[in-house]
Design an enzyme around this catalytic site. Structure first.
Site, short mmCIF file in Angstrom:
data_model
loop_
_atom_site.label_atom_id
_atom_site.label_comp_id
_atom_site.label_asym_id
_atom_site.label_seq_id
_atom_site.Cartn_x
_atom_site.Cartn_y
_atom_site.Cartn_z
N CYS A 278 20.62 9.25 -14.75
CA CYS A 278 21.20 9.00 -16.08
C CYS A 278 22.51 8.22 -16.07
CB CYS A 278 21.41 10.29 -16.86
SG CYS A 278 20.48 11.67 -16.29
N ARG A 307 18.77 15.86 -3.92
CA ARG A 307 19.40 17.12 -4.32
C ARG A 307 19.41 18.03 -3.10
NH1 ARG A 307 16.88 18.00 -10.41
NH2 ARG A 307 17.50 15.94 -11.13
N GLN A 325 11.88 10.33 -9.31
CA GLN A 325 11.52 10.76 -10.66
C GLN A 325 10.91 9.61 -11.42
OE1 GLN A 325 15.56 11.95 -11.90
NE2 GLN A 325 14.75 14.01 -12.13
N ASP A 327 11.46 8.55 -14.32
CA ASP A 327 12.51 8.84 -15.28
C ASP A 327 12.52 7.80 -16.40
OD1 ASP A 327 14.61 10.30 -16.17
OD2 ASP A 327 15.97 9.78 -14.53
N HIS A 329 15.11 6.94 -20.13
CA HIS A 329 16.07 7.37 -21.14
C HIS A 329 15.85 6.56 -22.39
CE1 HIS A 329 17.92 8.67 -17.33
NE2 HIS A 329 18.18 9.74 -18.04
N LYS A 409 14.65 21.00 -25.55
CA LYS A 409 13.68 20.22 -24.78
C LYS A 409 12.26 20.73 -25.00
CE LYS A 409 13.97 23.10 -20.66
NZ LYS A 409 13.93 23.16 -19.21
N HIS A 455 16.24 12.23 -22.33
CA HIS A 455 15.71 12.04 -20.97
C HIS A 455 14.27 12.46 -21.01
CE1 HIS A 455 19.79 12.91 -19.16
NE2 HIS A 455 19.86 13.71 -20.19
#
Length: 578
Positions: A278, A307, A325, A327, A329, A409, A455
């Site tokens: 992000c 991570r 990911q 991912d 946005h 979410k 996200h």
RNA sequence: GCCCAUGUAGCUCAGUUGGCAGAGCACGUCCUUGGUAAGGACGAGGUCAGCGGUUCGAUCCCGCUCAUGGGCUCCA
């Protein structure tokens, strides 16, 4: 309570009774039914091990054979405390029973346990059971508490039902992605590189490329743009994003670098591997000024993040330390949010369906106690999530207060071929980062406004998704995903040239094909291709070479007969698109 | 991070009460050219996870470390 659940819970009591008879100084905690069996938590000096299972099962069998009745005994709190002398966990559990509620014990032979019930009338109704494993477990699930020994078991209404249950577990074991990952040469994890860091071997990489290509194409079609961003960023960035104050333990430690320039060494600002994409997407947003006319922006990236997952939580591909990911946005205005969420949910369903996941349920997680952001925004965001689910007719449960501190979410869960649930997609509002990074757009009124930021990841991480796919398909990937779609099997070396020309024709049409050039008999070649789960085998002998044909064999379904090579190409093309 | 278990050839696993390390599959070479799930012969392949200790001698016994497995806790 369901009857099976009652039986499971009763079996837990019988197991506890057996353990108390066999071992001394046993302190009991609780023994509930689980989704597929039961467990009981004990504290005892003896270390329970699988070698003890036979003994405990034999003792349980005696209790079952005696058909002892389960008797409910109600008591006062004082009587209960007397009964529980020396049982520290039970006494604490007793203290949890609210004043005024009935306190009940269940007696079964000489075993008495504080328990709400209900139970079977008698132990004889327990038809078939088996102890499965023993493991450590924190008292009350709190890592500050002592570790108890948790003994797991299974029970069923008949010997046959238990066998069927065990067979299901066997089937799941056969599909374990760690086993198949090795056998099918899909991936490996190297101690020298580090735990939780995945190497995709050629076959898995083929599959990943197919998945990624499909993913990118669908995203472009759905109005997304692709981004590529760096893998590391300076401490300052992670301070602004809040990661360093809230999630530092989950990040790899900093890279301390002294930068030497023409004016000498500057004070070093450490770099961190990114745990999320992000902040980078936000940097791109901030590289220019946006107006409401530019929104919504849909920016996607197959972003690899790292991570520092704690020791003991890693699991094959499902929980790793470096992963990619899928991912994206979405930056939009408040009045765009509802249609954006709807689009996203719908988009997610389409993607999941392509991988054979048709059974989807949703969880709507709402504002927790500790939260950032304007309450009106929370309300609007939550409403837009909910109405998207309703509009798409997706069954959902509300997880009240289960949202992240930065926004509500939706999580989408699918069921795989064995009926096991997996959480894949997540669509999350974020009121935190736009605030922290002071994101704005210029509205119709010429003033600055804060955009909404969403996200979302549809597959979650490619590593985890791939692990789930392996188990879902049992390693037998459908044609469109199969790393090797067709294998040509010449019967003798005399058909090698013909086999190569068939393969070449297919390869030029983008079919993933190889030739088994070994001097093995055809039976052995078929066996090998079958074990490697290649969808199509083309047997070519003298007859086929003569006729310009191939004898088609399917991974499931066997011999499909002989057809001209062009006809086969057409068939594969069609199936690949389906 | 916590409890328990495990670590021997690429894989699946034997084995040694402490005394030269084993099989099957896979791999290599040769023979075989066989029509729908395993053709044959020979060969190569090991720091017995790593480090330290005990011992005349350790793959085996002890300790630590690492990794893996089953759970617990955690998963922005």
């Amino acid at each position: 309570m369901q009857s099976l659940e009652v039986m499971r819970h009763s079996a837990a009591h019988v197991m506890a009774a057996a353990v108390c008879r066999l071992f001394s100084d046993v302190k009991l905690d609780i023994g509930p039914a689980t989704e597929d069996g039961f467990y009981y938590d004990f504290d005892l000096p003896h270390r329970l091990a699988p070698e003890d299972f036979l003994k405990i099962e034999a003792e349980m069998a005696r209790l079952v054979a005696a058909n002892l009745p389960f008797e409910r005994v109600e008591s006062t709190r004082e009587e209960a405390q007397k009964l529980l002398v020396g049982q520290r966990y039970k006494r604490e559990r007793l203290a949890d029973v609210p004043a005024g509620e009935v306190i009940s014990f269940y007696r079964c032979g000489d075993f008495v346990d504080l328990c709400r019930g209900p139970h079977l009338p008698a132990t004889g109704a327990i038809a078939a059971f088996k102890l499965t494993s023993v493991a450590g477990s924190y008292y009350r699930g709190d890592e500050k508490n002592p570790m108890l020994q948790r003994l797991y078991g299974m029970v069923a209404e008949s010997r046959a039902a238990l066998e069927a249950e065990l067979a299901r577990i066997e089937e799941a074991k056969k599909r374990d992605h760690r086993k198949l990952g090795r056998e099918l040469e899909l991936y490996s994890i190297s101690d020298d590189v580090g735990p939780g860091l995945v190497h995709w071997h050629p076959k898995a990489a083929r599959i990943r490329v197919v998945i990624e290509n499909y993913w990118r194409r669908e995203h472009y079609r759905a109005g997304y743009e692709m981004l590529f961003t760096p893998h590391i960023g300076r401490a300052h960035l992670w301070q602004t994003s809040g990661h360093l104050s809230f999630y530092k333990d989950g990040m790899f430690p900093p890279m301390e670098i002294a930068e030497v320039g023409e004016h000498g060494a500057r004070p070093a600002e450490p770099y961190y591997l990114k745990p999320m994409n992000c902040p980078f997407h936000i940097q791109i947003y901030q590289s220019r000024r946006y107006s409401y006319r530019d929104l919504p922006l849909r920016w996607a990236e197959l972003g690899t993040v790292y991570r520092f997952e704690k020791e003991g939580v890693r699991h094959g591909l499902l929980r790793v330390r470096g992963f990619t990911q899928d991912d994206a946005h979405i930056f939009c205005t408040p009045d765009q949010i509802e249609s954006e969420v709807r689009r996203t949910v719908n988009f997610a369903l389409g993607i999941l369906r392509r991988f054979g996941f048709t059974e989807v349920t949703a969880f709507l997680a709402t504002q927790p106690e500790k939260a950032v952001g304007d309450p009106a925004r929370w309300e609007q965001a939550t409403r837009s999530l909910e109405s998207a689910l309703q509009a798409e007719n997706i069954p959902y449960e509300v997880d009240a207060g289960g949202g992240a501190f930065y926004g509500p979410k939706i999580d989408l869960k699918i069921k795989d071929a064995l009926g096991r649930p997996w959480q894949l997609s997540t669509i999350q509002f974020d009121f935190n980062l736009p605030e922290r990074f002071h994101l704005t757009y210029v509205g119709e009124d010429g003033k600055e406004h804060q955009p909404y930021m969403v996200h979302r990841a549809l597959l979650g991480s490619l590593e985890r998704f791939f692990g789930i796919l392996i188990e879902h398909y049992g390693g037998a990937f459908p044609l469109w995903l199969a790393p090797e779609q067709v294998r040509v099997l010449p019967i003798t070396q005399h058909q090698l040239d013909y086999a190569r020309s068939v393969a070449d024709q297919l390869r030029q049409a983008d079919v993933r094909v190889t030739v088994d050039e070994d001097s093995e008999k055809i039976g052995a070649k078929i066996r090998r291709a079958q074990l490697e789960k290649v969808p199509y085998m083309l047997v070519v002998g003298g007859r086929e070479a003569e006729a310009g044909a191939v004898a088609v064999r399917r991974r499931e379904g066997g011999d499909q007969g002989v057809m001209p090579r062009d006809a086969f190409l057409e068939r594969v093309r069609k199936e690949n698109e389906a």
